[in-house]
Design an enzyme around this catalytic site. Sequence first.
Site, short mmCIF file in Angstrom:
data_model
loop_
_atom_site.label_atom_id
_atom_site.label_comp_id
_atom_site.label_asym_id
_atom_site.label_seq_id
_atom_site.Cartn_x
_atom_site.Cartn_y
_atom_site.Cartn_z
N SER A 247 11.57 -11.68 -5.69
CA SER A 247 12.75 -11.27 -6.43
C SER A 247 13.99 -11.53 -5.58
O SER A 247 13.89 -11.79 -4.38
CB SER A 247 12.64 -9.79 -6.80
OG SER A 247 13.64 -9.41 -7.71
N ASP B 249 -2.51 -8.69 8.42
CA ASP B 249 -1.24 -8.76 9.13
C ASP B 249 -0.91 -7.46 9.84
O ASP B 249 -0.27 -7.45 10.89
CB ASP B 249 -0.11 -9.13 8.15
CG ASP B 249 0.02 -8.14 7.01
OD1 ASP B 249 -1.00 -7.63 6.53
OD2 ASP B 249 1.17 -7.89 6.58
N SER C 202 -4.82 -4.85 -2.20
CA SER C 202 -5.29 -5.93 -1.33
C SER C 202 -4.53 -7.22 -1.60
O SER C 202 -4.57 -7.74 -2.72
CB SER C 202 -6.78 -6.16 -1.55
OG SER C 202 -7.50 -4.97 -1.33
N VAL D 1 12.61 -9.91 -18.84
CA VAL D 1 12.70 -8.99 -19.98
C VAL D 1 14.13 -8.97 -20.50
O VAL D 1 15.08 -9.26 -19.77
CB VAL D 1 12.27 -7.54 -19.62
CG1 VAL D 1 10.80 -7.49 -19.24
CG2 VAL D 1 13.15 -6.96 -18.51
N ILE E 182 -3.69 -9.59 1.61
CA ILE E 182 -4.12 -10.47 2.69
C ILE E 182 -5.43 -9.92 3.28
O ILE E 182 -5.55 -8.70 3.48
CB ILE E 182 -3.04 -10.57 3.78
CG1 ILE E 182 -1.79 -11.27 3.22
CG2 ILE E 182 -3.55 -11.31 5.01
CD1 ILE E 182 -0.62 -11.32 4.19
N CYS F 122 0.82 -1.19 0.00
CA CYS F 122 0.00 0.00 0.00
C CYS F 122 0.86 1.25 0.00
O CYS F 122 2.08 1.20 -0.13
CB CYS F 122 -0.89 0.01 1.25
SG CYS F 122 -1.72 -1.56 1.56
N ARG G 233 -4.81 1.26 -0.81
CA ARG G 233 -4.60 -0.17 -0.55
C ARG G 233 -4.50 -1.01 -1.82
O ARG G 233 -5.31 -0.87 -2.74
CB ARG G 233 -5.74 -0.73 0.30
CG ARG G 233 -5.49 -2.18 0.72
CD ARG G 233 -6.62 -2.76 1.51
NE ARG G 233 -6.26 -4.09 1.99
CZ ARG G 233 -7.13 -5.01 2.39
NH1 ARG G 233 -8.42 -4.76 2.37
NH2 ARG G 233 -6.71 -6.19 2.82
#
Length: 610
Positions: A355, A97, A49, A279, A51, A2, A47
């Site tokens: 990542s 969370d 979304s 990429v 969780i 967020c 937000r």
Amino acid sequence: MCGFVGFTNYIMDDGAVLEGMMNTIVHRGPDAAGMYVDRDIALGFRRLSIIDLEGGNQPMFNEDNTLVLVFNGEIYNYKQLREELQAMGHIFASSADSEVVLHGFEQWGYDVLNHLRGMFAFALWDKEEKTVFGARDIFGIKPFYYTVTDNNFIFGSEIKAFLNHPEFERQLNEQALAHYLSFQYSPSEETFFKGVFKLPPAHYFVFKNGKITKERYFIPKFNTVPGVVEFYADEVDKVIRESVEAHKIADVEVGSFLSSGIDSSYIAEAAKVDKTFTVGFESGEGDRYNEIGFAKTFADTVGLKNISKIITAEEYWQEFPKIQYHMDEPLADPAAIALYFVSKLASEHVKVVMSGEGADELFGGYRIYQEPITLTYYDRLPFALRRVISKLCEHLPQVRGINYLVRRGKTIEERYIGNANIFSKKERDALLKSNIARQTPQPKVLCDKFYDEIANKDDVTKMQYLDINMWLMGDILLKADKTSMANSLELRVPFLDKKVLELALTLPLDCRVHTETTKLALRRAAEKTLPRVTAQKDKLGFPVPIREWLREEQYYTTVKEHFTSDTAQKYFNIEKLVKLLDTHKEGKKDLSRKIWTVYTFLVWYGEYFK
């Protein structure tokens, strides 16, 4: 994942101002929005979304509405913390969370930070105490910016939101420009906007009565424990796989970035994701700038789906100004644009990706870390003699071999400022017009406090420690957050986990770096499940053909227009800029990184100040 914004003290139309600030960062959270406004504070939230899709909206309140939270990030041990806090009597209103931060603060106060495992930045308003308490995770994965003006505290996930506040004055911090020319990123707590600061990683703050105080709550400490590579390889494999499982927690699909190297390959294989993303770039040099073939071969070998895209030069240059806008501050790492394009590709298929950021800093992955242990006949000369030679060579033309003699006559603290060392102080002072910029201290001054903290360790460990505290946050994680969130994509980094760090800090030097290779323990761990060619492959790191493009007439002309613009004349000696560009185009020297650093600033400046 967020974004949030906020400011203290009542202003006219504060709700409208807050909404304008929130709209500026809508890319960080297109799914929902929330606001809290009273006479003392305004808090806004966007937000994405991930969780508790139905619940978990913010701003979030505790049981008696005395605490209000805006939170950006993920807490990977939130289920355990939730059970612990419920056993202590705390009542939860959602399954999100972020709610463990509220009740954890009620239970443990500031020490809640030492209970959290995850990536985060947040601000918590205490209505009764009239204080704002906030913090940033131990690595600085999630951003937090702030400014204090006339007792007003303005803060948020991105600086661009501040521009909508009527009391914020947009001014360039010229000292940041000088530092940037050396580091290729903004390396200090100061930003390119005068009066705006970054909250450093592993710090919390308290704002009360018009003043802010900051404290560091965590310091990584190398405490190596003797052991053989095979033992540590087993331990590394265990902790990484456990971290990956923790980072998979989500109520939406999780994918993974995939290059040709060990880091992203290890994460993708361990996570067993359904989709991976890659990429590459068009180039006249074969596969040098295109990792798609390697990535697809690996994905096929381990049974993963790979989705890829070739990026043309035209796309790269066309999107570049927009990307610099999203960065908030100029970042001259060409890989940032590659990361933007792979994030854009992934966002068309998933909401969350993993990542491989952080593996090089924690496990000793950069080639330059081999320098202190790669001794030559010249290094057998007494250091005092090499130092004299170094001083003399500093005044000679920088031809091949001279820089080696200069570096070998300096301590690691004097010569190493991080993975990027673009312009020396002498070079940047000659390039800049501004007296303020020329009076900026030596680049090493920013590094000294970190070197002081680890003065009794070997040179390789010193380099790693500096990069963990500066390069990782200033370059690697800045581009990871801003390019992914620009595409409304959550990026998770399992290597940058509290438990992974704890193990990495114990690795002996010979399990990290060797004269022939890097990341020894990590590579040996990866070989358990990855093809050896992948586990042992040299790092490429989203290679981009900037060097070639700058010698093409079209892009040479584009850069030259910027180098002779009014903005360039305001800050730089443009004759020197044009000389850099021409020397590179003629093939006399590879000056692409220097050119790209200046060009990036000029493009960024055009987005924010023109």
